[in-house]
Design a protein around this motif. Structure first.
Motif, PDB file in Angstrom:
ATOM      1  N   PRO A   9      -7.221   4.385   0.682  1.00 35.11           N
ATOM      2  CA  PRO A   9      -8.104   3.246   0.954  1.00 35.11           C
ATOM      3  C   PRO A   9      -7.571   1.966   0.342  1.00 35.11           C
ATOM      4  CG  PRO A   9      -9.390   5.158   0.326  1.00 35.11           C
ATOM      5  CD  PRO A   9      -7.944   5.518   0.097  1.00 35.11           C
ATOM      6  N   ALA A  10      -7.775   0.870   1.047  1.00 33.28           N
ATOM      7  CA  ALA A  10      -7.196  -0.404   0.652  1.00 33.28           C
ATOM      8  C   ALA A  10      -7.944  -1.053  -0.502  1.00 33.28           C
ATOM      9  CB  ALA A  10      -7.208  -1.365   1.840  1.00 33.28           C
ATOM     10  N   LEU A  11      -7.234  -1.875  -1.248  1.00 32.07           N
ATOM     11  CA  LEU A  11      -7.868  -2.780  -2.183  1.00 32.07           C
ATOM     12  C   LEU A  11      -8.574  -3.884  -1.401  1.00 32.07           C
ATOM     13  CD1 LEU A  11      -4.995  -3.023  -4.805  1.00 32.07           C
ATOM     14  CD2 LEU A  11      -7.199  -1.882  -5.123  1.00 32.07           C
ATOM     15  N   PRO A  12      -9.538  -4.568  -1.982  1.00 30.45           N
ATOM     16  CA  PRO A  12     -10.320  -5.562  -1.230  1.00 30.45           C
ATOM     17  C   PRO A  12      -9.492  -6.651  -0.575  1.00 30.45           C
ATOM     18  CG  PRO A  12     -11.356  -5.092  -3.332  1.00 30.45           C
ATOM     19  CD  PRO A  12     -10.028  -4.387  -3.342  1.00 30.45           C
ATOM     20  N   PHE A  13      -8.338  -6.998  -1.192  1.00 31.02           N
ATOM     21  CA  PHE A  13      -7.549  -8.101  -0.647  1.00 31.02           C
ATOM     22  C   PHE A  13      -6.477  -7.646   0.310  1.00 31.02           C
ATOM     23  CE2 PHE A  13      -4.175  -6.750  -3.382  1.00 31.02           C
ATOM     24  CZ  PHE A  13      -4.779  -6.365  -4.576  1.00 31.02           C
ATOM     25  N   SER A 163     -14.927   8.607  -4.088  1.00 29.64           N
ATOM     26  CA  SER A 163     -13.606   9.185  -3.818  1.00 29.64           C
ATOM     27  C   SER A 163     -12.613   8.102  -3.429  1.00 29.64           C
ATOM     28  CB  SER A 163     -13.710  10.230  -2.700  1.00 29.64           C
ATOM     29  OG  SER A 163     -14.541  11.298  -3.070  1.00 29.64           O
ATOM     30  N   ALA A 164     -13.061   7.164  -2.602  1.00 30.01           N
ATOM     31  CA  ALA A 164     -12.185   6.069  -2.182  1.00 30.01           C
ATOM     32  C   ALA A 164     -11.768   5.226  -3.376  1.00 30.01           C
ATOM     33  CB  ALA A 164     -12.901   5.205  -1.149  1.00 30.01           C
ATOM     34  N   GLU A 165     -12.689   4.976  -4.275  1.00 28.45           N
ATOM     35  CA  GLU A 165     -12.379   4.161  -5.446  1.00 28.45           C
ATOM     36  C   GLU A 165     -11.305   4.831  -6.300  1.00 28.45           C
ATOM     37  OE1 GLU A 165     -12.436   0.888  -7.831  1.00 28.45           O
ATOM     38  OE2 GLU A 165     -13.505   1.181  -5.930  1.00 28.45           O
ATOM     39  N   ALA A 166     -11.373   6.146  -6.465  1.00 29.49           N
ATOM     40  CA  ALA A 166     -10.368   6.861  -7.243  1.00 29.49           C
ATOM     41  C   ALA A 166      -8.994   6.791  -6.578  1.00 29.49           C
ATOM     42  CB  ALA A 166     -10.797   8.316  -7.430  1.00 29.49           C
ATOM     43  N   LEU A 167      -8.965   6.893  -5.262  1.00 29.67           N
ATOM     44  CA  LEU A 167      -7.696   6.880  -4.543  1.00 29.67           C
ATOM     45  C   LEU A 167      -7.040   5.500  -4.551  1.00 29.67           C
ATOM     46  CD1 LEU A 167      -8.618   9.112  -1.474  1.00 29.67           C
ATOM     47  CD2 LEU A 167      -6.987   9.656  -3.295  1.00 29.67           C
ATOM     48  N   ARG A 168      -7.821   4.445  -4.748  1.00 33.34           N
ATOM     49  CA  ARG A 168      -7.248   3.091  -4.741  1.00 33.34           C
ATOM     50  C   ARG A 168      -6.268   2.871  -5.887  1.00 33.34           C
ATOM     51  NH1 ARG A 168     -12.751   1.503  -3.238  1.00 33.34           N
ATOM     52  NH2 ARG A 168     -12.726   1.309  -0.963  1.00 33.34           N
ATOM     53  N   LEU A 169      -6.250   3.774  -6.840  1.00 37.44           N
ATOM     54  CA  LEU A 169      -5.238   3.715  -7.896  1.00 37.44           C
ATOM     55  C   LEU A 169      -3.837   3.688  -7.295  1.00 37.44           C
ATOM     56  CD1 LEU A 169      -4.409   3.992 -10.931  1.00 37.44           C
ATOM     57  CD2 LEU A 169      -4.522   6.476 -10.586  1.00 37.44           C
ATOM     58  N   PHE A 170      -3.689   4.300  -6.116  1.00 31.23           N
ATOM     59  CA  PHE A 170      -2.376   4.423  -5.470  1.00 31.23           C
ATOM     60  C   PHE A 170      -2.182   3.414  -4.348  1.00 31.23           C
ATOM     61  CE2 PHE A 170      -3.695   8.559  -7.107  1.00 31.23           C
ATOM     62  CZ  PHE A 170      -2.627   8.874  -7.936  1.00 31.23           C
ATOM     63  N   SER A 171      -3.071   2.456  -4.211  1.00 32.61           N
ATOM     64  CA  SER A 171      -2.952   1.472  -3.145  1.00 32.61           C
ATOM     65  C   SER A 171      -1.634   0.712  -3.269  1.00 32.61           C
ATOM     66  CB  SER A 171      -4.121   0.482  -3.208  1.00 32.61           C
ATOM     67  OG  SER A 171      -4.071  -0.408  -2.123  1.00 32.61           O
ATOM     68  N   LEU A 203       5.014   3.408   5.475  1.00 31.55           N
ATOM     69  CA  LEU A 203       4.774   3.939   4.135  1.00 31.55           C
ATOM     70  C   LEU A 203       5.946   4.737   3.596  1.00 31.55           C
ATOM     71  CD1 LEU A 203       1.096   5.201   4.546  1.00 31.55           C
ATOM     72  CD2 LEU A 203       1.844   3.283   3.128  1.00 31.55           C
ATOM     73  N   CYS A 204       6.849   5.171   4.477  1.00 29.38           N
ATOM     74  CA  CYS A 204       7.931   6.071   4.079  1.00 29.38           C
ATOM     75  C   CYS A 204       9.215   5.294   3.791  1.00 29.38           C
ATOM     76  CB  CYS A 204       8.197   7.095   5.175  1.00 29.38           C
ATOM     77  SG  CYS A 204       6.802   8.194   5.493  1.00 29.38           S
ATOM     78  N   THR A 205       9.780   5.507   2.623  1.00 21.86           N
ATOM     79  CA  THR A 205      11.045   4.848   2.283  1.00 21.86           C
ATOM     80  C   THR A 205      12.246   5.658   2.772  1.00 21.86           C
ATOM     81  OG1 THR A 205      11.167   5.933   0.104  1.00 21.86           O
ATOM     82  CG2 THR A 205      10.013   3.810   0.230  1.00 21.86           C
ATOM     83  N   GLN A 206      12.032   6.926   3.131  1.00 18.31           N
ATOM     84  CA  GLN A 206      13.128   7.766   3.619  1.00 18.31           C
ATOM     85  C   GLN A 206      12.788   8.337   4.994  1.00 18.31           C
ATOM     86  OE1 GLN A 206      15.154  10.421   0.839  1.00 18.31           O
ATOM     87  NE2 GLN A 206      13.843   9.680  -0.827  1.00 18.31           N
ATOM     88  N   TRP A 207      12.302   7.462   5.875  1.00 16.31           N
ATOM     89  CA  TRP A 207      11.927   7.914   7.212  1.00 16.31           C
ATOM     90  C   TRP A 207      13.156   8.124   8.070  1.00 16.31           C
ATOM     91  CZ3 TRP A 207       7.420   9.366   9.467  1.00 16.31           C
ATOM     92  CH2 TRP A 207       7.432   9.506  10.872  1.00 16.31           C
ATOM     93  N   ASP A 208      13.228   9.259   8.714  1.00 17.37           N
ATOM     94  CA  ASP A 208      14.304   9.594   9.642  1.00 17.37           C
ATOM     95  C   ASP A 208      13.650   9.989  10.957  1.00 17.37           C
ATOM     96  OD1 ASP A 208      16.363  10.786  11.108  1.00 17.37           O
ATOM     97  OD2 ASP A 208      17.369  11.509   9.303  1.00 17.37           O
ATOM     98  N   GLU A 209      14.018   9.322  12.046  1.00 17.45           N
ATOM     99  CA  GLU A 209      13.343   9.562  13.319  1.00 17.45           C
ATOM    100  C   GLU A 209      13.446  11.016  13.784  1.00 17.45           C
ATOM    101  OE1 GLU A 209      11.279   7.951  15.236  1.00 17.45           O
ATOM    102  OE2 GLU A 209      11.225   6.276  13.832  1.00 17.45           O
TER     103      GLU A 209
END
Length: 243
Positions: A9-13, A163-171, A203-209
């Motif tokens: 979940p996103a941060l407010p901004f 739950s969303a608030e806890a996950l925003r740690l990783f936003s 979101l992926c830094t090692q994306w391979d098609e």
């Protein structure tokens, strides 16, 4: 597998990553989805709204046609066996109405009612190679014993602000390990969130098609419908990604 990860979940901004809720306040294109679907003629609802609600467990567990018949129909319509599955990218929430009734449901129906009319024929059941009745009977016995609520709580949690608030740690965090996405080519779940695949790629830094895998002859139950292909693809990915 089957449902693209689109981040926490996103941060407010963070307007580039709209979530269902931010700080308890609806934002972004998904915020008014429930209202939008209800305003259609006829009115509709999103399957996650239904599955996170208070009646879904009882509706499915006590389907009038019986648990076995309901599960057979549910597995069928979400698989490649159902000829009307024709998934494709959606331009925005307004195109969700093109999805089948097991995703965008008529407003006043249960899930058993949504899939009942498309239940497989006796011939289709007999020709099913990935879920014979003896295997389905195991699901029927276990769900009859436990109910569905344990799994349905995942949907309830997805709408929970704590739950969303806890996950925003990783936003804002990226996926920095090798990553593979796999889905069935006949699975609407791959496209159920408009823009979801593009978000996953960002979101992926090692994306391979080559690690975006759509399996032929499979719908939502890709690991059951095409088990050999799933195992083969996972092994290829692990060997390629070995450091």
């Amino acid at each position: 597998m089957s449902a693209p990860f689109t981040g926490v979940p996103a941060l407010p901004f963070d307007v580039a990553n709209p979530s269902i809720k931010t700080q308890g306040t609806p934002v972004g294109p998904w915020a008014d989805l429930k209202k939008y679907l209800a305003s259609l003629s006829p009115p509709m609802k999103h399957y996650t709204t239904y599955l996170s609600g208070p009646t879904a467990n009882n509706d499915m567990l006590n389907a009038p046609e019986g648990l076995h018949a309901f599960l057979r129909a549910y597995f069928h319509v979400k698989s490649a066996d159902w000829a009307l599955n024709d998934p494709h990218p959606l331009a925005g929430p307004h195109e969700l109405v093109h999805m089948p009734a097991y995703y965008i449901m008529p407003h006043d129906v249960t899930m058993p009612e949504a899939v009942r009319k498309d239940a497989p024929s006796e011939k289709e059941v007999a020709e099913n190679h990935w879920l014979p009745d003896e295997d389905l009977d195991v699901y029927v016995k276990e769900f009859g014993r436990t109910g569905f609520q344990g799994g349905l709580n995942w949907y309830r949690a997805s709408f929970d602000e704590k739950s969303a608030e806890a996950l925003r740690l990783f936003s804002g965090k990226k996926i920095e390990v090798p990553f593979m996405f796999m889905g069935g080519r006949k699975d609407w779940g791959v496209y159920q969130r408009p823009g979801g695949l593009a978000k996953l790629r960002s979101l992926c830094t090692q994306w391979d098609e080559q690690d975006f895998v759509l399996v032929d002859g499979a719908g939502h139950w890709v690991q059951q419908e095409q088990a050999d292909e799933v195992v083969s693809s996972v092994l290829r990915f692990l060997v390629k990604s070995r450091v």
